[in-house]
Write an enzyme that holds these catalytic residues in place. Structure first.
Site, PDB file in Angstrom:
ATOM      1  N   CYS A  35      -4.196  -5.056   0.232  1.00  0.00           N
ATOM      2  CA  CYS A  35      -3.252  -5.936  -0.259  1.00  0.00           C
ATOM      3  C   CYS A  35      -3.840  -6.992  -0.776  1.00  0.00           C
ATOM      4  O   CYS A  35      -2.899  -7.427  -0.372  1.00  0.00           O
ATOM      5  CB  CYS A  35      -2.315  -5.219   0.697  1.00  0.00           C
ATOM      6  SG  CYS A  35      -1.322  -3.578   1.444  1.00  0.00           S
ATOM      7  N   HIS A  76       0.429 -13.639   5.203  1.00  0.00           N
ATOM      8  CA  HIS A  76       0.467 -12.378   4.655  1.00  0.00           C
ATOM      9  C   HIS A  76       1.472 -11.652   4.945  1.00  0.00           C
ATOM     10  O   HIS A  76       2.392 -10.980   4.187  1.00  0.00           O
ATOM     11  CB  HIS A  76      -0.477 -11.768   5.031  1.00  0.00           C
ATOM     12  CG  HIS A  76      -0.715 -10.837   4.714  1.00  0.00           C
ATOM     13  ND1 HIS A  76      -1.159 -10.015   3.662  1.00  0.00           N
ATOM     14  CD2 HIS A  76      -1.273  -9.135   5.266  1.00  0.00           C
ATOM     15  CE1 HIS A  76      -1.079  -8.947   2.717  1.00  0.00           C
ATOM     16  NE2 HIS A  76      -1.116  -8.361   4.566  1.00  0.00           N
ATOM     17  N   GLU A 118      -2.652 -12.614  12.439  1.00  0.00           N
ATOM     18  CA  GLU A 118      -2.239 -13.670  11.645  1.00  0.00           C
ATOM     19  C   GLU A 118      -1.562 -14.742  11.761  1.00  0.00           C
ATOM     20  O   GLU A 118      -1.924 -16.569  11.748  1.00  0.00           O
ATOM     21  CB  GLU A 118      -1.477 -13.231  10.557  1.00  0.00           C
ATOM     22  CG  GLU A 118      -1.367 -14.779   9.068  1.00  0.00           C
ATOM     23  CD  GLU A 118      -0.783 -14.154   8.514  1.00  0.00           C
ATOM     24  OE1 GLU A 118      -0.758 -14.863   6.343  1.00  0.00           O
ATOM     25  OE2 GLU A 118      -0.144 -12.969   7.947  1.00  0.00           O
ATOM     26  N   LYS A 146       7.675 -11.934   1.915  1.00  0.00           N
ATOM     27  CA  LYS A 146       7.858 -10.545   1.882  1.00  0.00           C
ATOM     28  C   LYS A 146       9.509  -9.810   2.018  1.00  0.00           C
ATOM     29  O   LYS A 146       9.673  -8.742   2.294  1.00  0.00           O
ATOM     30  CB  LYS A 146       7.043  -9.636   2.130  1.00  0.00           C
ATOM     31  CG  LYS A 146       5.714  -9.685   1.671  1.00  0.00           C
ATOM     32  CD  LYS A 146       4.425  -9.403   2.407  1.00  0.00           C
ATOM     33  CE  LYS A 146       2.871  -8.993   2.325  1.00  0.00           C
ATOM     34  NZ  LYS A 146       2.524 -10.145   2.208  1.00  0.00           N
ATOM     35  N   HIS A 177       6.822  -5.241   0.205  1.00  0.00           N
ATOM     36  CA  HIS A 177       5.160  -5.568   0.125  1.00  0.00           C
ATOM     37  C   HIS A 177       4.535  -4.785  -1.111  1.00  0.00           C
ATOM     38  O   HIS A 177       4.686  -3.778  -1.335  1.00  0.00           O
ATOM     39  CB  HIS A 177       4.796  -4.551   1.192  1.00  0.00           C
ATOM     40  CG  HIS A 177       3.603  -5.334   2.303  1.00  0.00           C
ATOM     41  ND1 HIS A 177       2.314  -5.553   0.831  1.00  0.00           N
ATOM     42  CD2 HIS A 177       2.507  -4.927   2.538  1.00  0.00           C
ATOM     43  CE1 HIS A 177       1.250  -6.185   0.927  1.00  0.00           C
ATOM     44  NE2 HIS A 177       1.329  -5.330   2.627  1.00  0.00           N
ATOM     45  N   PHE A 235      -6.272  -3.185   3.938  1.00  0.00           N
ATOM     46  CA  PHE A 235      -6.747  -1.610   4.883  1.00  0.00           C
ATOM     47  C   PHE A 235      -8.160  -1.667   4.723  1.00  0.00           C
ATOM     48  O   PHE A 235      -8.777  -2.499   3.555  1.00  0.00           O
ATOM     49  CB  PHE A 235      -6.313  -1.195   4.527  1.00  0.00           C
ATOM     50  CG  PHE A 235      -4.935  -0.320   4.863  1.00  0.00           C
ATOM     51  CD1 PHE A 235      -4.608  -0.897   5.882  1.00  0.00           C
ATOM     52  CD2 PHE A 235      -4.475   1.132   4.193  1.00  0.00           C
ATOM     53  CE1 PHE A 235      -3.300  -0.840   5.917  1.00  0.00           C
ATOM     54  CE2 PHE A 235      -3.215   0.957   5.037  1.00  0.00           C
ATOM     55  CZ  PHE A 235      -2.360   0.223   5.389  1.00  0.00           C
TER      56      PHE A 235
END
Length: 408
Positions: A162, A302, A313, A332, A337, A396
């Site tokens: 991502c 993010h 985060e 988002k 996403h 990931f």
């Protein structure tokens, strides 16, 4: 003042669930209008929620050759065409050998692979497409852009899950600084709205199950958030050395002045609980830009809306910006996403934030998680004086990428 190695963003192309071009996407994100809905094409999967690009007609936009491409390549090429036109470049007259194309894609396309795997299982060997591999692999989007626009310089797919789209922009920045090309078309594209992808993330417990309220499903930083919403989209940016952009009198949206990346080396799917890798990426990006934490006026987070990732985060931002974190948003909440495309789309939105001096709101944020001690912009866009933005992207495998953009 910009240094000889600062990179100008002179063109933007966007396709998201908020709109089929840059203008409509920016308006939708600025208005904070969520786009998630029930996706009938996913069939009877447990979580049929997606954010789809609306009214996208690949044949009408790109021509009849689209039959050989999968959807993520359609989106990437459409975004590239918009970006090149926006940058006032003519692909019929440029020196293609000095044009690079770097596209981040999080995974292979599922549509073609799954369909041909079914034929394999049914032993219908003669019906398996000879294009099954070349049209579905991650590099297909970059290759199609190169063929369509006559770009013959360095081209590649970048895959850091991502964080892919953001990493692609960082790689492009480095290629320009190293004089490997004069123009770079860089960003990300993803079309993951497939039953297999949905089922995989559903089994992981990563998706929102807010089926009773689809529009409210993507809820970054919200106290009752329960996961992300699968989305498709593409963001391609035209990057040039700032001196070259000035020489051809091309206006810049912003300057891409900092790129930092790191790897947690901790877990195949979960972020490091102490955010150590995020800090390393922030350090590297700020050092590359020659800035300090006090120079950052806004963070495009993010912010996936998963309980753990938002908390990690947020805690890292709070700790790292010890003098007081700047205003934060996650777009988002509107777009969902877009996986490998997210970092590029959000970098483009960060550039537009600098251009318009306005921070988009985090959609669906009604009650901030009490464990998140940040100034999260919600409800309405916030006019602000901003000179520099940090855009965070994580993937990931522990891939972390931070981009720093400065006002042009």
């Amino acid at each position: 003042m910009t240094s000889t190695h600062e990179i100008a963003i002179t063109g933007i192309g966007l396709l998201t669930a908020a709109g089929t071009d840059t203008g409509t996407t920016w308006q939708g994100v600025s208005d904070g209008v969520p786009t998630a809905g029930i996706d009938a094409s996913l069939g009877d999967v447990p979580v049929p929620l997606t954010c789809r690009v609306p009214d996208f007609d690949a044949v009408a936009l790109l021509g009849r050759d689209v039959w050989r491409m999968d959807r993520f390549s359609h989106l990437a090429l459409a975004a590239a065409l918009e970006a090149v036109a926006d940058a006032r470049l003519d692909a019929t007259s440029w020196d293609g050998a000095r044009v690079g194309v770097i596209v981040g894609v999080g995974a292979d396309s599922k549509d073609t692979i799954v369909a041909n795997t079914r034929k394999l299982i049914e032993r219908k060997y003669a019906t398996i497409s000879p294009l099954a591999v070349p049209r579905s692999t991650a590099n297909a989007a970059a290759a199609e852009i190169c063929m369509a626009l006559g770009a013959y310089g360095p081209s590649m797919a970048v895959t850091t899950a991502c964080a892919s789209g953001a990493t692609a922009l960082g790689v492009a920045k480095d290629l320009l600084a190293a004089n490997r090309c004069d123009i770079a078309l860089a960003g990300g594209a993803e079309a993951p709205c497939h039953p297999l992808t949905s089922l995989t993330f559903s089994q992981m417990g990563a998706l929102s199950t807010r089926l009773h309220d689809p529009a409210g499903a993507s809820r970054p930083f919200e106290a009752d958030r329960d996961g992300f919403v699968l989305a498709e989209g593409a963001g391609i940016l035209v990057l040039e050395r700032a001196a070259d952009a000035r020489a051809r009198r091309a206006p810049a949206y912003a300057y891409l002045s900092g790129y930092g990346c790191s790897t947690d080396g901790y877990h195949y799917a979960a972020a490091h609980p102490e955010g150590i890798g995020i800090e390393r990426a922030l350090d590297a990006a700020l050092t590359d830009a020659g800035l300090h934490t006090s120079d950052i006026g806004h963070i495009n987070a993010h912010g996936t809306a998963t309980p753990m990732n938002d908390r990690i985060e947020s805690a890292t931002i709070r700790r790292y910006f010890h003098g007081g974190p700047p205003a934060v948003t996650s777009t988002k909440g509107v777009t969902g996403h877009t996986l490998g495309a997210a970092g590029a789309i959000e970098a483009a939105l960060a550039a537009l934030t600098l251009r318009h001096q306005s921070i988009p709101p985090t959609a669906n944020l009604d009650r901030l998680d009490p464990d998140i001690d940040l100034d999260v912009v919600a409800k309405t866009a916030r006019p602000s004086r901003i000179d520099a933005v940090a855009s965070n992207s994580f993937g990931f495998g522990g891939h972390n990428t931070v981009l720093i953009l400065q006002r042009a």
